[in-house]
Scaffold this motif. Sequence first.
Motif, PDB file in Angstrom:
ATOM      1  N   PRO A  67       0.810  -1.230   0.000  1.00 20.22           N
ATOM      2  CA  PRO A  67       0.000   0.000   0.000  1.00 20.22           C
ATOM      3  C   PRO A  67       0.839   1.274   0.000  1.00 20.22           C
ATOM      4  O   PRO A  67       0.504   2.246  -0.683  1.00 20.22           O
ATOM      5  N   ASN A  81       0.889   3.907  -3.350  1.00 19.73           N
ATOM      6  CA  ASN A  81       0.456   5.300  -3.179  1.00 19.73           C
ATOM      7  C   ASN A  81       1.610   6.288  -3.328  1.00 19.73           C
ATOM      8  O   ASN A  81       1.402   7.401  -3.819  1.00 19.73           O
ATOM      9  N   GLY A 120      -1.732   6.104   1.610  1.00 22.78           N
ATOM     10  CA  GLY A 120      -1.121   4.774   1.638  1.00 22.78           C
ATOM     11  C   GLY A 120      -0.750   4.348   3.049  1.00 22.78           C
ATOM     12  O   GLY A 120      -0.921   3.179   3.420  1.00 22.78           O
TER      13      GLY A 120
END
Length: 254
Positions: free
Chosen positions: A138, A142, A184
């Motif tokens: 993640p 991001n 993120g």
Amino acid sequence: MKGSIKGSLEKFFPWFIPLFIIAAWQLLSWSGAIPERILPAPSQIIQAGIDLTITGELSEHMGISLWRALVGFLIGGIAGFVFGLLNGVFRFADLIFDTSIQMLRNIPHLALIPLVIMWFGIGESSKVFLVALGVLFPVYINTYHGIKSIDKKLIEMGKAYGLNGKELFFQIILPGAMSSILVGIRFSLGVMWLTLIVAETISAQSGIGYMAMNAREFMQMDVIVLSIIIYALFGKISDMIARYFEGKLLKWNN
């Protein structure tokens, strides 16, 4: 005066539904609508927490889980940020690493638990590795997306004003990508706790998840629910911390 009252109410609103659910839960338990064997009352869960705190068991398991979560988050978060940064800024790194990372990202990291146990055993390394792996992607996605989505005109304008190298990065690229990076981080915090819950309930000899699984063997429903609530509170507190830093780092967006 009105402003302070409004501010106090705004701080209370996010907790209204959880508190309402707890109050209704307690009343339904007292009335017998919710049997104790299905779901113990909040008062019983609080008492279980007090008993475990007195023995020192609760603080020990909480400390171990927090340590695992923090170390795994730092390792995975830093790795994801560095790779996202390199692949977002440098075309050569993007060509080399991005495809491989995307392939690994599509493998459910929790499906690797049997393999990780064979690699690291059931010690601390296996939990930290799984948490780091879950957090990495993640943050990477991001960070990478945040850098790639920066308006090219802003970069050109920065260069026109004489910004190059570090100055261009810290004044244009990083601030422009910061919003996506923080998204993120917030998302990865949820993945962090989810991964830790699974890791501790499957292969652990300590931690909150282990405490819940051990309670299951003795049919201690109050301890099991207490463990779930602790995970939920940890998730909420970590998200609040992330939102606090988000507000500090993105003052221009408030």
